[in-house]
Design a protein around this motif. Sequence first.
Motif, PDB file in Angstrom:
ATOM      1  N   GLN A   1      28.212  43.127  50.184  1.00  0.00           N
ATOM      2  CA  GLN A   1      28.753  44.166  51.042  1.00  0.00           C
ATOM      3  C   GLN A   1      27.792  44.544  52.155  1.00  0.00           C
ATOM      4  O   GLN A   1      28.184  45.219  53.098  1.00  0.00           O
ATOM      5  CB  GLN A   1      29.096  45.404  50.210  1.00  0.00           C
TER       6      GLN A   1
ATOM      7  N   ASN B   1      38.353  37.315  50.065  1.00  0.00           N
ATOM      8  CA  ASN B   1      38.303  38.693  49.563  1.00  0.00           C
ATOM      9  C   ASN B   1      37.091  39.424  50.138  1.00  0.00           C
ATOM     10  O   ASN B   1      36.582  40.369  49.535  1.00  0.00           O
ATOM     11  CB  ASN B   1      38.262  38.713  48.029  1.00  0.00           C
TER      12      ASN B   1
ATOM     13  N   SER C   1      37.109  43.119  50.290  1.00  0.00           N
ATOM     14  CA  SER C   1      37.464  43.793  49.047  1.00  0.00           C
ATOM     15  C   SER C   1      36.257  44.460  48.399  1.00  0.00           C
ATOM     16  O   SER C   1      35.171  43.900  48.368  1.00  0.00           O
ATOM     17  CB  SER C   1      38.071  42.784  48.064  1.00  0.00           C
ATOM     18  N   GLU C   2      36.464  45.635  47.872  1.00  0.00           N
ATOM     19  CA  GLU C   2      35.398  46.353  47.192  1.00  0.00           C
ATOM     20  C   GLU C   2      35.356  46.044  45.704  1.00  0.00           C
ATOM     21  O   GLU C   2      34.331  46.201  45.065  1.00  0.00           O
ATOM     22  CB  GLU C   2      35.564  47.863  47.404  1.00  0.00           C
ATOM     23  N   ARG C   3      36.478  45.584  45.141  1.00  0.00           N
ATOM     24  CA  ARG C   3      36.526  45.306  43.703  1.00  0.00           C
ATOM     25  C   ARG C   3      36.887  43.846  43.408  1.00  0.00           C
ATOM     26  O   ARG C   3      37.296  43.509  42.317  1.00  0.00           O
ATOM     27  CB  ARG C   3      37.556  46.234  43.032  1.00  0.00           C
ATOM     28  N   GLY C   4      36.760  42.979  44.397  1.00  0.00           N
ATOM     29  CA  GLY C   4      37.064  41.568  44.182  1.00  0.00           C
ATOM     30  C   GLY C   4      38.467  41.184  44.568  1.00  0.00           C
ATOM     31  O   GLY C   4      38.801  40.000  44.605  1.00  0.00           O
TER      32      GLY C   4
ATOM     33  N   ASN D   1      31.215  37.063  49.549  1.00  0.00           N
ATOM     34  CA  ASN D   1      32.260  36.904  48.531  1.00  0.00           C
ATOM     35  C   ASN D   1      32.857  35.504  48.578  1.00  0.00           C
ATOM     36  O   ASN D   1      32.190  34.544  48.919  1.00  0.00           O
ATOM     37  CB  ASN D   1      33.306  37.998  48.648  1.00  0.00           C
TER      38      ASN D   1
ATOM     39  N   ILE E   1      40.430  40.033  39.245  1.00  0.00           N
ATOM     40  CA  ILE E   1      39.816  41.043  38.408  1.00  0.00           C
ATOM     41  C   ILE E   1      38.303  40.960  38.431  1.00  0.00           C
ATOM     42  O   ILE E   1      37.602  41.969  38.464  1.00  0.00           O
ATOM     43  CB  ILE E   1      40.317  40.897  36.957  1.00  0.00           C
TER      44      ILE E   1
ATOM     45  N   GLY F   1      33.388  40.158  42.253  1.00  0.00           N
ATOM     46  CA  GLY F   1      32.898  41.415  42.789  1.00  0.00           C
ATOM     47  C   GLY F   1      32.442  41.267  44.218  1.00  0.00           C
ATOM     48  O   GLY F   1      32.228  40.176  44.706  1.00  0.00           O
ATOM     49  N   CYS F   2      32.273  42.392  44.882  1.00  0.00           N
ATOM     50  CA  CYS F   2      31.840  42.362  46.276  1.00  0.00           C
ATOM     51  C   CYS F   2      30.322  42.341  46.297  1.00  0.00           C
ATOM     52  O   CYS F   2      29.667  43.363  46.443  1.00  0.00           O
ATOM     53  CB  CYS F   2      32.393  43.569  47.011  1.00  0.00           C
ATOM     54  N   LYS F   3      29.746  41.138  46.156  1.00  0.00           N
ATOM     55  CA  LYS F   3      28.302  41.009  45.979  1.00  0.00           C
ATOM     56  C   LYS F   3      27.546  41.063  47.297  1.00  0.00           C
ATOM     57  O   LYS F   3      26.343  41.205  47.312  1.00  0.00           O
ATOM     58  CB  LYS F   3      27.974  39.695  45.261  1.00  0.00           C
TER      59      LYS F   3
END
Length: 367
Positions: free
Chosen positions: A19, A301, A304-307, A282, A12, A15-17
């Motif tokens: 990208q 991840n 992943s765009e949302r973690g 990530n 949850i 985050g994708c810090k």
Amino acid sequence: MHKIYVIILVLIIIGCKNQSKKPLELEKEVKTETENNPLIFPGEKHFKSIRQITHGGDNAEAYWSFDDSKLVFQSNFSKWNVSCDQMFLMNFNDTFDSVAPPMVSTGKGRTTCSYFLPDNKHIIYASTHLADENCPDTPLRKNGKYIWPVYDSYDIFVADLEGNIVKQLTHEPGYDAEPTVSPKGDKIVFTSTRSGDLELYTMNLDGTDVKQITNELGYDGGAFFSPDGSKIIFRSSRPKTEQEIKEYKELLAEGLVEPTEMELYICNADGSDLRQLTDLGNANWSPFFHPSGKKILFSSNFESERGFPFNLYLIDIDGKNLERVTHSKTFDAFPVFSNNGKYLAFSSNRNNGGGRDTNLFIAEWQD
């Protein structure tokens, strides 16, 4: 410290810090027919077969005995009468639901990271029970950030398969945990704060000849030896900017780390020839050597765009040929090959009815 209680919040919160980083080119996905086994998702070509071992709770870090006949793992499944992670023993063909497997930890404190010794009759694991028989508090967020606790009450113990502690291996103040054993059967690698930072150390099976093998600022942990015992793979958060360093040191002073940005590093067993293996962004963690010793299987991840999701990936030890192995929409991690290289134990949220349970699976591996 591969905490299984963090799994859902990892999905949850992380985050994708990073990208902006360009991912390595992945191998073209290969479609597979899975009608006969719904536990295998399309594209998971390395799984010849798969079976689910546990059915409830958070179960993770299943490690094989040297003869591959047994596994030891940690669970917090309330139906097994535990309040936080304890160690359990299973035979290769076992499956567990509400009936608990044999517990091989004390049932006191919190435990983590068990591993078999070469005699197949003893395990090592870390536990907080000497400081307090109750489960320690589990902070998961601080100042809006996702964190892991690093309990300074962890020490490493040897126990027999009846759960009797026969030896305490570490006695230093601070965090001593995450022990794993070389396939050669001669050394243990573990993480400790005895230097003031979270560094890797090796020691003999009896706790003697302790040597520090990493010394750069950052959390070095989750280490494993290569099949021939010559190399070590691990995860690390290496703060670089002044702000990152300040935040890392402040959290560590409180017994906390932030695991949202970790990369994989590899070195020789004595710490020499240290180099960064991944630069994906990530969280890249829970690495384990492929039986060939030439590849690493790990969880990440980075796509992943949302973690989330977290999936398993293979990468060569020179950092090339990144390949996606699992195709979950939630969480796959803690991959561990059997010593004979035929099977892979891992943890996953697959087939949990859409809930939060993380279960153990054993897949028959094919290259």
